[in-house]
Design an enzyme around this catalytic site. Sequence first.
Site, PDB file in Angstrom:
ATOM      1  N   HIS A  33      -5.714   2.565  19.672  1.00  0.00           N
ATOM      2  CA  HIS A  33      -5.316   3.028  21.139  1.00  0.00           C
ATOM      3  C   HIS A  33      -5.639   2.556  22.286  1.00  0.00           C
ATOM      4  CE1 HIS A  33      -3.567   6.642  19.234  1.00  0.00           C
ATOM      5  NE2 HIS A  33      -4.682   6.862  18.137  1.00  0.00           N
TER       6      HIS A  33
ATOM      7  N   HIS B  22      -0.374   1.030  14.572  1.00  0.00           N
ATOM      8  CA  HIS B  22      -0.845   1.456  13.292  1.00  0.00           C
ATOM      9  C   HIS B  22      -0.494   0.515  12.187  1.00  0.00           C
ATOM     10  CE1 HIS B  22       0.575   3.186   9.394  1.00  0.00           C
ATOM     11  NE2 HIS B  22      -0.733   3.710   9.245  1.00  0.00           N
TER      12      HIS B  22
ATOM     13  N   VAL C 123      -2.195  -1.381   4.560  1.00  0.00           N
ATOM     14  CA  VAL C 123      -1.731  -1.938   3.268  1.00  0.00           C
ATOM     15  C   VAL C 123      -2.483  -1.277   2.196  1.00  0.00           C
ATOM     16  CG1 VAL C 123      -0.895  -4.202   3.979  1.00  0.00           C
ATOM     17  CG2 VAL C 123      -3.377  -3.804   3.913  1.00  0.00           C
TER      18      VAL C 123
ATOM     19  N   HIS D 253       9.339  -7.386  16.069  1.00  0.00           N
ATOM     20  CA  HIS D 253       9.935  -7.356  14.942  1.00  0.00           C
ATOM     21  C   HIS D 253      10.483  -8.727  14.337  1.00  0.00           C
ATOM     22  CE1 HIS D 253      11.389  -3.265  14.393  1.00  0.00           C
ATOM     23  NE2 HIS D 253      11.249  -3.117  15.638  1.00  0.00           N
TER      24      HIS D 253
ATOM     25  N   HIS E 176      10.795  17.644  13.964  1.00  0.00           N
ATOM     26  CA  HIS E 176      10.807  18.838  14.636  1.00  0.00           C
ATOM     27  C   HIS E 176      11.189  18.547  16.265  1.00  0.00           C
ATOM     28  CE1 HIS E 176       6.597  17.706  14.642  1.00  0.00           C
ATOM     29  NE2 HIS E 176       6.495  17.874  15.966  1.00  0.00           N
TER      30      HIS E 176
ATOM     31  N   GLY F 236     -10.221  14.581  -1.100  1.00  0.00           N
ATOM     32  CA  GLY F 236     -11.462  14.615  -0.836  1.00  0.00           C
ATOM     33  C   GLY F 236     -12.069  13.556  -0.136  1.00  0.00           C
ATOM     34  N   GLY F 237     -11.335  12.782   0.506  1.00  0.00           N
ATOM     35  CA  GLY F 237     -11.981  11.560   1.343  1.00  0.00           C
ATOM     36  C   GLY F 237     -12.750  12.068   2.486  1.00  0.00           C
TER      37      GLY F 237
END
Length: 313
Positions: free
Chosen positions: A105, A115, A118, A154, A184, A267-268
Amino acid sequence: MPVTETPVGKKQIDTVRMYLLDLQDSICAAMEKVDGRQCFREDRWTRAEGGGGRSRVMEDGAIFEKAGINFSHVYGDELPPSATATRPELAGRAFQAMGVSLVIHPRNPYVPTTHANVRFFIAEKGNTDPVWWFGGGFDLTPYYGFEEDAVHWHRLAKEACTPFGEEVYPKFKKWCDDYFYIKHREEPRGIGGLFFDDLIEGGFERCCSLMISVGNHFLPAYLPIVERRKGLAYGEREREFQAYRRGRYVEFNLVYDRGTLFGLQSGGRTEAILMSLPPQVHWRYDWHPEPGTAEAELYEVFLRPRDWLQESS
């Protein structure tokens, strides 16, 4: 998902792991060099169910307001629901999952958020052959659009895919456009890039090489854009619009993102999973940009699927 013919053992898993660790190192070093003020803070963590990782976060930098670059290698007795939603035949299998995930950011609203991810999964059950697959990609979320940047982004995305077949880039581009769509809101999150998952075609060596190519093309795709835009002057108007559009980023990550859901369900480490969230974000009720403004142009020109390379040729 069919079982692949290529045997995957410790040697192959170690190859992927070492690449991912090196990728995290190289991207962190490049980001620190560009920022020039802050360095990444590293937290090494372990997971009670198995595995762990190293989280690296930069905050309050000269260029990057917040940047997180995570490596994780976790394993467990049963794949979480997010990993078996599209492959129910894998439910109940033990698994290993490793990957590098990053979100950047920038401070300047003219520099886009980005973002990249891999990853590699392998699922095993008893004496049956292990099932493995690769996934990943990178995408760009501008606040103010520049066609030069979109075309460059791209072009590098296509360059990453071309050695593996002319059909790969169009397929992964469309997959990215479809995946990073905020249902949404009925709008894309950004201008897309690449996204792929469940990659097994062609065997382990091809798939691993494709993942590596995507990872290696991230810095050449992103850094020239940062260099072009980081010095542009901006004011309160641009920062307010940036904070508003960051709200879309938060909504997507918390509602739809498979990586976020996998991390929470497996559970990370919560701090590492949610490092993707921006430091400042605003929501406005029923807000729309004024016609003819740069903010309106983002919606009208950039926040829609486009064949950037074909249109620029």
